[in-house]
Design a protein around this motif. Structure first.
Motif, PDB file in Angstrom:
ATOM      1  N   GLN A 133      -9.929 -12.667  -2.155  1.00  0.00           N
ATOM      2  CA  GLN A 133     -10.417 -12.375  -0.803  1.00  0.00           C
ATOM      3  C   GLN A 133     -11.330 -13.484  -0.325  1.00  0.00           C
ATOM      4  O   GLN A 133     -12.212 -13.922  -1.054  1.00  0.00           O
ATOM      5  N   VAL A 183     -10.601   2.390   2.570  1.00  0.00           N
ATOM      6  CA  VAL A 183     -11.571   1.641   1.757  1.00  0.00           C
ATOM      7  C   VAL A 183     -12.957   1.690   2.417  1.00  0.00           C
ATOM      8  O   VAL A 183     -13.983   1.781   1.744  1.00  0.00           O
ATOM      9  N   HIS A 184     -12.988   1.663   3.760  1.00  0.00           N
ATOM     10  CA  HIS A 184     -14.248   1.838   4.498  1.00  0.00           C
ATOM     11  C   HIS A 184     -14.870   3.202   4.134  1.00  0.00           C
ATOM     12  O   HIS A 184     -16.042   3.283   3.760  1.00  0.00           O
ATOM     13  N   ARG A 196     -13.704  -6.083   1.443  1.00  0.00           N
ATOM     14  CA  ARG A 196     -13.168  -6.481   0.142  1.00  0.00           C
ATOM     15  C   ARG A 196     -11.841  -5.793  -0.151  1.00  0.00           C
ATOM     16  O   ARG A 196     -11.417  -5.710  -1.298  1.00  0.00           O
ATOM     17  N   ASP A 197     -11.187  -5.298   0.911  1.00  0.00           N
ATOM     18  CA  ASP A 197      -9.964  -4.512   0.679  1.00  0.00           C
ATOM     19  C   ASP A 197      -8.850  -5.321   0.025  1.00  0.00           C
ATOM     20  O   ASP A 197      -8.117  -4.806  -0.807  1.00  0.00           O
ATOM     21  N   THR A 206      -8.126  10.702   4.502  1.00  0.00           N
ATOM     22  CA  THR A 206      -7.373   9.514   4.908  1.00  0.00           C
ATOM     23  C   THR A 206      -5.998   9.927   5.413  1.00  0.00           C
ATOM     24  O   THR A 206      -5.443  10.934   4.974  1.00  0.00           O
ATOM     25  N   TYR A 221      -4.990   2.126   4.822  1.00  0.00           N
ATOM     26  CA  TYR A 221      -5.642   1.720   3.579  1.00  0.00           C
ATOM     27  C   TYR A 221      -6.993   1.052   3.871  1.00  0.00           C
ATOM     28  O   TYR A 221      -8.007   1.344   3.242  1.00  0.00           O
ATOM     29  N   ASN A 222      -6.985   0.165   4.880  1.00  0.00           N
ATOM     30  CA  ASN A 222      -8.211  -0.547   5.255  1.00  0.00           C
ATOM     31  C   ASN A 222      -9.302   0.463   5.659  1.00  0.00           C
ATOM     32  O   ASN A 222     -10.460   0.338   5.244  1.00  0.00           O
ATOM     33  N   MET A 253     -10.545   0.458  -8.775  1.00  0.00           N
ATOM     34  CA  MET A 253     -11.147  -0.295  -7.667  1.00  0.00           C
ATOM     35  C   MET A 253     -12.623  -0.560  -7.940  1.00  0.00           C
ATOM     36  O   MET A 253     -13.125  -1.659  -7.689  1.00  0.00           O
ATOM     37  N   THR A 294       0.835  -1.214   0.000  1.00  0.00           N
ATOM     38  CA  THR A 294       0.000   0.000   0.000  1.00  0.00           C
ATOM     39  C   THR A 294       0.869   1.262   0.000  1.00  0.00           C
ATOM     40  O   THR A 294       0.508   2.264  -0.611  1.00  0.00           O
ATOM     41  N   GLN A 337     -15.015  -2.349   2.956  1.00  0.00           N
ATOM     42  CA  GLN A 337     -13.835  -2.607   3.786  1.00  0.00           C
ATOM     43  C   GLN A 337     -13.454  -4.090   3.775  1.00  0.00           C
ATOM     44  O   GLN A 337     -12.277  -4.439   3.726  1.00  0.00           O
ATOM     45  N   TYR A 361      -1.015  -0.262   5.746  1.00  0.00           N
ATOM     46  CA  TYR A 361      -2.168  -1.126   5.475  1.00  0.00           C
ATOM     47  C   TYR A 361      -3.380  -0.754   6.331  1.00  0.00           C
ATOM     48  O   TYR A 361      -4.512  -0.732   5.844  1.00  0.00           O
TER      49      TYR A 361
END
Ligand code: ZN
Length: 674
Positions: free
Chosen positions: A524, A475-476, A515-516, A459, A471-472, A416, A399, A513, A468
């Motif tokens: 996944q 994505v949320h 499906r990150d 973010t 990043y998680n 994405m 990431t 989230q 990471y």
């Protein structure tokens, strides 16, 4: 059950009380005669809607708005009977509110940039302006220029019960008319709002200063179990310390036990007041003895502190009740208005899960893993960790290289969305309406309000790029932004923008989230541990939510209660909920632990919102699971979120074919534990 019945009676009485007040008002202003006159003026009009509008204006019209004659003239001058002219008025009002709300939102966004975005340290002025609320006088101004009354008269309010009962037959336009009718249902005077603001601030300060000096805690042998300088805020940090002691660390179990003892003393008021946020004393929470240096001292218990705060919330809420025509109690405003579900529905939903056999089955797994009998604080068991094949360091390396800046994340959003099944056109369209910015805090999604703004994805990106964890979370937030875009820009009527309640936006954020890894190009797998972790978290938060709701029901049933009586009632309620749904699973009768949650003190009646996000998430996931093609996942998201702000049950009916329900999460857990 008994408590519940008495609550229903209470609501019925209040509903009667309001219509009685309306009637008194109506008599003062001769509303009945006015309605009859209007009906003969407009024989073609829908007389129910007309009567409703006139009565609601009468109830909110105050002396400063004009005399009774002026009121009657206003109604006759501004009522729009013709359906086409009414639609014109609706469109114009929708535009007015979009301009006012959207432009004011931009003022708030701009004034908050220095404190919210990464960059130079804010100065004092920045903090003052970030606390400034540009919306605060808008409602008052709209009553003053009577646009609020034009709105109410022609687009009156419908109660939740009416929306649920009638909404199935309504067209989209009728739904939008009803939503316009939600804009003005109260007229709380500035001084009452000021009192509410003050009580909120006091509650925040009380909680923010409630630290436990862990280095000064002694067990019965006089041993200190925690580092000298450890300071934990109640109750979140205390809870997190219990959680971190499920790992293989020294004295783990004894540390959990002593924190549990501290929590019980916080709840029942036996904690010595002077040990809170103060390192002068050593404290042995089991015997409740205290020392200053080597000398034993006697300190006064805190007793009612947290209950004083709840009592001031109650007083402030009571002061507002009589200005809230559609929701004259704090319970109705926080549950029926904010969540658009009845207290009965929420309670049934939660009880269905906390009393389920699945809870017992998961508890059995925890017991086996811990190798001991369960204890009350195991409501915070933290051992269901998703195990990924890829290490977090590897993921962070990836990431960081992909996302060194917010712009890099923004540029990757169309890809994405393609990976999730959106078409290139949809992906570009959605991504174009989301702006990514570097956040000072952990990140959030700030939605657009006017259809000329972008929604903002904030973010946190460190000097070496996005790790990471960041990043998680990003994505949320991305899930929130996609929801915010679809149900603003792609909605048929501006008044239907948004979602039924916060649970419906959280659900899409959770769905993204999860499906990150897929978005990073890995395969996944939906992880069983994640499901069990969410389920066990719901079991805990639903219990504290039930205590929060029951204690407010008790307050409204006992308006003369003293703070000491409130404390005793809260303890009795917490023990009652515990004995019904937790003692049979975790052992130990009469634990008051469910009353420890700090939100009960600084933000009453907010807790019931928390479980909704995951309940909705599992309903949507169960629905998506019937499709094998990822394209269907994207099509269904577009379809569902274009439903906009119906009531939760109408939204869910149209989205997946049934009401809001805990069955999908219970099914998911059953599939794992069987
Ligand atoms: Zn969220």
């Amino acid at each position: 059950m008994k408590r519940f019945l008495s609550y229903l009676i209470l609501i019925t009485m209040m509903a009667m009380c309001v219509s009685c007040c309306n009637k008194c008002d109506s008599n003062d202003k001769n509303t009945e005669a006015l309605v009859i006159e209007m009906q003969s003026l407009y024989p073609e009009a829908n007389h129910d809607v007309m009567k409703r509008g006139v009565e609601q204006v009468a109830a909110l019209w105050q002396e400063q708005d004009g005399t009774d004659e002026e009121f009657a003239q206003f109604v006759k001058d501004n009522y729009v009977a013709d359906a086409e002219a009414r639609k014109v008025l609706f469109d114009k009002l929708s535009k007015v509110y979009e301009v006012l709300l959207g432009a004011t939102n931009q003022v708030a966004v701009e004034l908050n940039l220095p404190t919210m975005l990464s960059g130079p340290e804010p100065i004092e002025l920045d903090y003052i302006m970030s606390a400034f609320n540009p919306f605060s006088h808008l409602t008052t101004d709209l009553y003053e220029n009577k646009v609020a009354f034009i709105t109410i008269l022609n687009f009156p309010n419908y109660s939740l019960e009416e929306k649920n009962a009638l909404g199935g037959e309504w067209s989209r336009l009728e739904w939008a008319y009803a939503r316009l009718g939600d804009m003005f249902t109260s007229r709380v005077p500035a001084e009452v709002n000021k009192q509410i603001g003050q009580v909120n601030a006091d509650g925040e300060n009380y909680i923010a200063g409630y630290n436990i000096m862990m280095g000064h805690l002694l067990n019965e042998e006089g041993v200190r179990l925690f580092p000298e300088d450890m300071v934990l805020l109640s109750h979140w940090n205390l809870r997190d310390e219990i959680k971190s002691n499920y790992a293989n660390v020294p004295n783990a179990h004894e540390k959990q036990e002593i924190i549990y003892q501290v929590m019980q003393r916080i709840v029942d008021g036996t904690i010595p007041q002077a040990v809170v946020n103060n390192g002068e004393y050593d404290w042995a929470p089991y015997s409740n003895r205290t020392w200053k240096g080597d000398e034993e001292v006697t300190l006064a218990p805190e007793e009612n502190g947290r209950y004083d705060v709840i009592m001031s919330h109650y007083a402030a809420m009571k002061a507002a009740d009589k200005y809230e025509l559609q929701a004259p109690t704090a319970i109705l405003r926080n549950i029926e208005v904010a969540m658009e579900m009845t207290t009965q529905e929420v309670e049934e939903l939660f009880v269905n899960l906390v009393s389920s056999p699945q809870v017992k089955a998961v508890a059995e797994i925890i017991k086996q893993r811990l190798g001991r009998d369960l204890r009350p604080y195991d409501i915070w068991y933290d051992g269901f960790k998703s195990r990924s094949a890829i290490s977090e360091d590897q993921l962070t390396a990836l990431t960081r290289s992909k996302y060194p800046t917010p712009e890099a994340f923004e540029a990757d959003m169309p890809r994405m969305l393609l990976a999730l099944g959106f078409t290139p056109a949809e992906a570009n369209y959605l991504a174009d309406k989301i702006t990514v910015q570097g956040a000072r805090g952990s990140g959030h999604a700030w939605g657009a309000v006017g259809r000329w703004e972008n929604s903002l994805l904030r973010t946190r990106i460190g000097g070496e790029g996005m790790d990471y964890k960041g990043y998680n979370i990003a994505v949320h937030e991305f899930g929130h932004n996609v929801e915010q875009t679809i149900d603003l820009y792609d909605i048929d009527h501006y008044m239907l923008r948004g979602v039924p309640n916060t649970g419906f936006t959280e659900a899409l954020a959770f769905i993204f989230q999860k499906r990150d890894l897929q978005l990073l190009g890995y395969k996944q797998q939906m992880d069983e541990n994640t499901t069990l972790d969410i389920f066990w978290g719901l079991y805990e938060i639903m219990g504290v939510s039930l205590v929060d709701m029951h204690l407010w029901q008790w307050l409204y049933e006992h308006p003369q209660a003293t703070t000491a009586e409130l404390r005793e009632a809260t303890l009795a309620i917490a023990r009652d909920v515990w004995n019904s749904y937790y003692a049979p699973v975790l052992g130990e009768k009469d634990s008051p632990i469910l009353a420890i949650y700090s939100h009960m003190v600084n933000s009453p009646l907010y807790l019931p919102n928390y479980p909704l996000g995951h309940i909705v998430e599992f309903q949507l996931e169960e629905h998506f699971a019937q499709f094998t093609n990822t394209r269907d996942f994207a099509t269904e998201i577009m379809r569902m979120y274009q439903l906009g702000r119906l009531t939760p049950n109408h939204w869910m009916q149209q989205a997946v074919g049934c009401n809001v329900s805990t069955e999908p999460i219970l099914n998911a857990v059953s599939a794992i534990v069987k």
